[in-house]
Design an enzyme around this catalytic site. Structure first.
Site, PDB file in Angstrom:
ATOM      1  N   GLY A   1       1.365  -8.607   0.465  1.00 49.40           N
ATOM      2  CA  GLY A   1       2.550  -8.382   1.288  1.00 49.40           C
ATOM      3  C   GLY A   1       2.639  -9.344   2.453  1.00 49.40           C
ATOM      4  O   GLY A   1       1.947 -10.377   2.492  1.00 49.40           O
TER       5      GLY A   1
ATOM      6  N   ASP B   1       2.232 -11.546   5.542  1.00 47.57           N
ATOM      7  CA  ASP B   1       1.051 -11.988   6.285  1.00 47.57           C
ATOM      8  C   ASP B   1       1.103 -11.373   7.676  1.00 47.57           C
ATOM      9  O   ASP B   1       1.953 -11.743   8.496  1.00 47.57           O
ATOM     10  CB  ASP B   1       1.012 -13.518   6.373  1.00 47.57           C
ATOM     11  CG  ASP B   1      -0.310 -14.012   6.921  1.00 47.57           C
ATOM     12  OD1 ASP B   1      -0.829 -13.385   7.880  1.00 47.57           O
ATOM     13  OD2 ASP B   1      -0.838 -14.999   6.398  1.00 47.57           O
ATOM     14  N   LEU B   2       0.186 -10.464   7.931  1.00 47.49           N
ATOM     15  CA  LEU B   2       0.229  -9.709   9.193  1.00 47.49           C
ATOM     16  C   LEU B   2      -0.251 -10.527  10.378  1.00 47.49           C
ATOM     17  O   LEU B   2      -0.154 -10.096  11.521  1.00 47.49           O
ATOM     18  CB  LEU B   2      -0.587  -8.421   9.051  1.00 47.49           C
ATOM     19  CG  LEU B   2      -0.032  -7.430   8.011  1.00 47.49           C
ATOM     20  CD1 LEU B   2      -0.990  -6.252   7.813  1.00 47.49           C
ATOM     21  CD2 LEU B   2       1.342  -6.910   8.427  1.00 47.49           C
TER      22      LEU B   2
ATOM     23  N   HIS C   1      15.036 -11.615   1.418  1.00 44.55           N
ATOM     24  CA  HIS C   1      16.179 -11.292   0.560  1.00 44.55           C
ATOM     25  C   HIS C   1      16.520 -12.416  -0.427  1.00 44.55           C
ATOM     26  O   HIS C   1      16.784 -12.122  -1.602  1.00 44.55           O
ATOM     27  CB  HIS C   1      17.391 -10.895   1.419  1.00 44.55           C
ATOM     28  CG  HIS C   1      17.136  -9.667   2.249  1.00 44.55           C
ATOM     29  ND1 HIS C   1      18.067  -9.119   3.096  1.00 44.55           N
ATOM     30  CD2 HIS C   1      16.037  -8.874   2.368  1.00 44.55           C
ATOM     31  CE1 HIS C   1      17.563  -8.056   3.700  1.00 44.55           C
ATOM     32  NE2 HIS C   1      16.321  -7.892   3.274  1.00 44.55           N
TER      33      HIS C   1
ATOM     34  N   ASP D   1      10.487  -2.353   2.328  1.00 44.26           N
ATOM     35  CA  ASP D   1      11.552  -3.357   2.361  1.00 44.26           C
ATOM     36  C   ASP D   1      11.428  -4.262   1.145  1.00 44.26           C
ATOM     37  O   ASP D   1      10.692  -3.957   0.212  1.00 44.26           O
ATOM     38  CB  ASP D   1      11.532  -4.133   3.692  1.00 44.26           C
ATOM     39  CG  ASP D   1      10.259  -4.928   3.913  1.00 44.26           C
ATOM     40  OD1 ASP D   1       9.544  -5.192   2.934  1.00 44.26           O
ATOM     41  OD2 ASP D   1       9.967  -5.274   5.074  1.00 44.26           O
TER      42      ASP D   1
HETATM   43  O1  T3D Z   1       9.762  -9.006   8.449  1.00 45.87           O
HETATM   44  C1  T3D Z   1       8.620  -8.508   8.446  1.00 45.87           C
HETATM   45  O2  T3D Z   1       7.628  -9.154   8.754  1.00 45.87           O
HETATM   46  C2  T3D Z   1       8.429  -7.113   7.907  1.00 45.87           C
HETATM   47  C3  T3D Z   1       8.043  -7.213   6.498  1.00 45.87           C
HETATM   48  C4  T3D Z   1       6.992  -6.446   6.020  1.00 45.87           C
HETATM   49  C5  T3D Z   1       6.614  -6.553   4.629  1.00 45.87           C
HETATM   50  C6  T3D Z   1       5.226  -6.023   4.324  1.00 45.87           C
HETATM   51  O3  T3D Z   1       4.721  -6.401   3.284  1.00 45.87           O
HETATM   52  S1  T3D Z   1       4.462  -4.945   5.383  1.00 45.87           S
HETATM   53  C7  T3D Z   1       2.932  -4.616   4.560  1.00 45.87           C
HETATM   54  C8  T3D Z   1       1.926  -5.730   4.769  1.00 45.87           C
HETATM   55  N1  T3D Z   1       0.731  -5.535   3.964  1.00 45.87           N
HETATM   56  C9  T3D Z   1      -0.194  -4.635   4.263  1.00 45.87           C
HETATM   57  O4  T3D Z   1      -0.098  -3.857   5.192  1.00 45.87           O
HETATM   58  C10 T3D Z   1      -1.439  -4.677   3.421  1.00 45.87           C
HETATM   59  C11 T3D Z   1      -2.604  -5.177   4.259  1.00 45.87           C
HETATM   60  N2  T3D Z   1      -3.801  -5.344   3.436  1.00 45.87           N
HETATM   61  C12 T3D Z   1      -4.511  -4.288   3.000  1.00 45.87           C
HETATM   62  O5  T3D Z   1      -4.212  -3.147   3.224  1.00 45.87           O
HETATM   63  C13 T3D Z   1      -5.734  -4.623   2.211  1.00 45.87           C
HETATM   64  O6  T3D Z   1      -6.116  -5.939   2.477  1.00 45.87           O
HETATM   65  C14 T3D Z   1      -5.523  -4.468   0.681  1.00 45.87           C
HETATM   66  C15 T3D Z   1      -5.357  -2.992   0.313  1.00 45.87           C
HETATM   67  C16 T3D Z   1      -4.313  -5.273   0.213  1.00 45.87           C
HETATM   68  C17 T3D Z   1      -6.776  -5.012  -0.058  1.00 45.87           C
HETATM   69  O7  T3D Z   1      -7.935  -4.452   0.527  1.00 45.87           O
HETATM   70  P1  T3D Z   1      -9.362  -5.117   0.225  1.00 45.87           P
HETATM   71  O8  T3D Z   1     -10.385  -4.224   0.830  1.00 45.87           O
HETATM   72  O9  T3D Z   1      -9.457  -5.409  -1.217  1.00 45.87           O
HETATM   73  O10 T3D Z   1      -9.331  -6.541   0.959  1.00 45.87           O
HETATM   74  P2  T3D Z   1      -9.472  -6.833   2.528  1.00 45.87           P
HETATM   75  O11 T3D Z   1     -10.896  -7.016   2.870  1.00 45.87           O
HETATM   76  O12 T3D Z   1      -8.703  -5.856   3.327  1.00 45.87           O
HETATM   77  O13 T3D Z   1      -8.681  -8.237   2.638  1.00 45.87           O
HETATM   78  C18 T3D Z   1      -9.344  -9.456   2.302  1.00 45.87           C
HETATM   79  C19 T3D Z   1      -8.886 -10.497   3.308  1.00 45.87           C
HETATM   80  O14 T3D Z   1      -7.457 -10.654   3.234  1.00 45.87           O
HETATM   81  C20 T3D Z   1      -9.160 -10.053   4.755  1.00 45.87           C
HETATM   82  O15 T3D Z   1      -9.416 -11.220   5.516  1.00 45.87           O
HETATM   83  P3  T3D Z   1     -10.918 -11.565   6.015  1.00 45.87           P
HETATM   84  O16 T3D Z   1     -11.411 -10.353   6.772  1.00 45.87           O
HETATM   85  O17 T3D Z   1     -11.694 -11.802   4.749  1.00 45.87           O
HETATM   86  O18 T3D Z   1     -10.741 -12.775   6.867  1.00 45.87           O
HETATM   87  C21 T3D Z   1      -7.823  -9.475   5.196  1.00 45.87           C
HETATM   88  O19 T3D Z   1      -7.635  -9.497   6.572  1.00 45.87           O
HETATM   89  C22 T3D Z   1      -6.873 -10.411   4.506  1.00 45.87           C
HETATM   90  N3  T3D Z   1      -5.565  -9.783   4.295  1.00 45.87           N
HETATM   91  C23 T3D Z   1      -5.260  -8.795   3.431  1.00 45.87           C
HETATM   92  N4  T3D Z   1      -3.992  -8.467   3.526  1.00 45.87           N
HETATM   93  C24 T3D Z   1      -3.451  -9.277   4.468  1.00 45.87           C
HETATM   94  C25 T3D Z   1      -4.450 -10.122   4.969  1.00 45.87           C
HETATM   95  N5  T3D Z   1      -4.219 -11.033   5.918  1.00 45.87           N
HETATM   96  C26 T3D Z   1      -2.965 -11.114   6.406  1.00 45.87           C
HETATM   97  N6  T3D Z   1      -1.946 -10.339   5.967  1.00 45.87           N
HETATM   98  C27 T3D Z   1      -2.144  -9.418   5.012  1.00 45.87           C
HETATM   99  N7  T3D Z   1      -1.106  -8.671   4.539  1.00 45.87           N
END
Ligand code: T3D
Length: 260
Positions: A65, A67-68, A88, A143
């Protein structure tokens, strides 16, 4: 270190494969990545060499999703502008291209990453994939089309549960719910997704017409839809592929469709 493209593109057997390539953050979506998807899908519209598209992720995930880590100079994001200008167009490009788009979900699909998969026509998931409407986990709401596609695919009760609880759905559950069309063994996913897309790529022009017709049915009524079917059939009956299909039928041979 070489600068790898954030979106890999390869065409084989009439199938364009788009691979989200930011594996360090599980292929999280940035504006350049979203724009690259839009440009690639729009370019495929008039490319006769491309008759189907596969979207997948590199590494262990499909897409996590938005990039946070991304924020503007003030540390915030103009969400409305951001959605309108980057999300979109990508979702609309996938929905409106009159060529089939297959999501090969090779791991987690979260937030707008799941929205991206839902915008595709068909979904094949690896058996270790998980699908999570993660928005609520960080205090957001769905979204990028997920609130449109999800209730239509799996019904309101299940869609609301995914949206309100944000729990992950595994591949088998997703298959049972109709959230994905097929589940493949992890290592076999690229091949199975490609074979499915290749089969669609060998299909007639009417596959694109079918996509438009079924999309239109999602917010239509019977009278409107009967008219849309009539118009679509007039168009399909005027294609070279229809002539070929009938000829192949009477000559008891496989049809060789060209997509025209
Ligand atoms: O306009 C706007 O901006 C609004 C739009 C919003 C649209 C959206 O998509 S909001 C939702 C955004 N996505 C999330 O909230 C999901 C965030 N990620 C997670 O919950 C988990 O990473 C997962 C469930 C997807 C996977 O978990 P897991 O345990 O397999 O992996 P991890 O260890 O959490 O992630 C691995 C790496 O990816 C980690 O980085 P690091 O610690 O190795 O340096 C993590 O921070 C990074 N990462 C994962 N998801 C994101 C991310 N970095 C940036 N953005 C992310 N979405």
């Amino acid at each position: 270190m070489t600068d790898e493209p954030i979106l890999l593109q390869a065409t084989r057997d009439g199938v364009l494969t788009l691979t989200l390539n930011r594996p360090a953050s599980l292929n999280s979506l940035t504006d350049p990545l979203l724009d690259a998807i839009t440009v690639a899908v729009n370019a495929a519209r008039d490319d006769a060499d491309v008759r189907a598209i596969v979207i997948t992720g590199s590494g262990r995930a499909f897409c996590s999703g938005q990039d946070l880590r991304v924020a503007d100079d003030n540390g915030s994001i103009d969400v409305a502008r951001h959605l309108r200008e980057h999300y979109h167009p990508a979702i609309q490009a996938i929905r409106t291209i009159e060529k089939p788009v297959v999501a090969a979900i090779n791991g987690v699909a979260a937030g707008a990453g799941l929205s991206l998969a839902l915008a595709c026509d068909l979904r094949v998931a690896a058996d270790n994939a998980s699908l999570v409407l993660a928005f609520v986990r960080i205090g957001l709401s769905p979204d990028a089309g997920s609130s449109f596609f999800l209730p239509r695919l799996i019904g309101m009760a299940r869609a609301l549960e995914m949206a309100m609880l944000g729990d992950a759905v595994d591949a088998q559950q997703a298959l049972q719910w109709g959230l994905v069309n097929r589940v493949a063994a992890e290592g076999a996913l690229p091949t199975e997704a490609h074979e499915l897309a290749e089969r669609l790529a060998r299909g007639p022009r009417s596959i694109g017409i079918i996509k438009r017709l079924f999309n239109g049915s999602l917010d239509s009524d019977l009278t409107t839809q009967l008219t849309a079917e009539e118009e679509a059939q007039v168009e399909a009956a005027a294609t070279e592929d229809f002539i070929e299909g009938v000829s192949a039928f009477f000559n008891k041979r496989a049809a060789a469709f060209t997509g025209s």
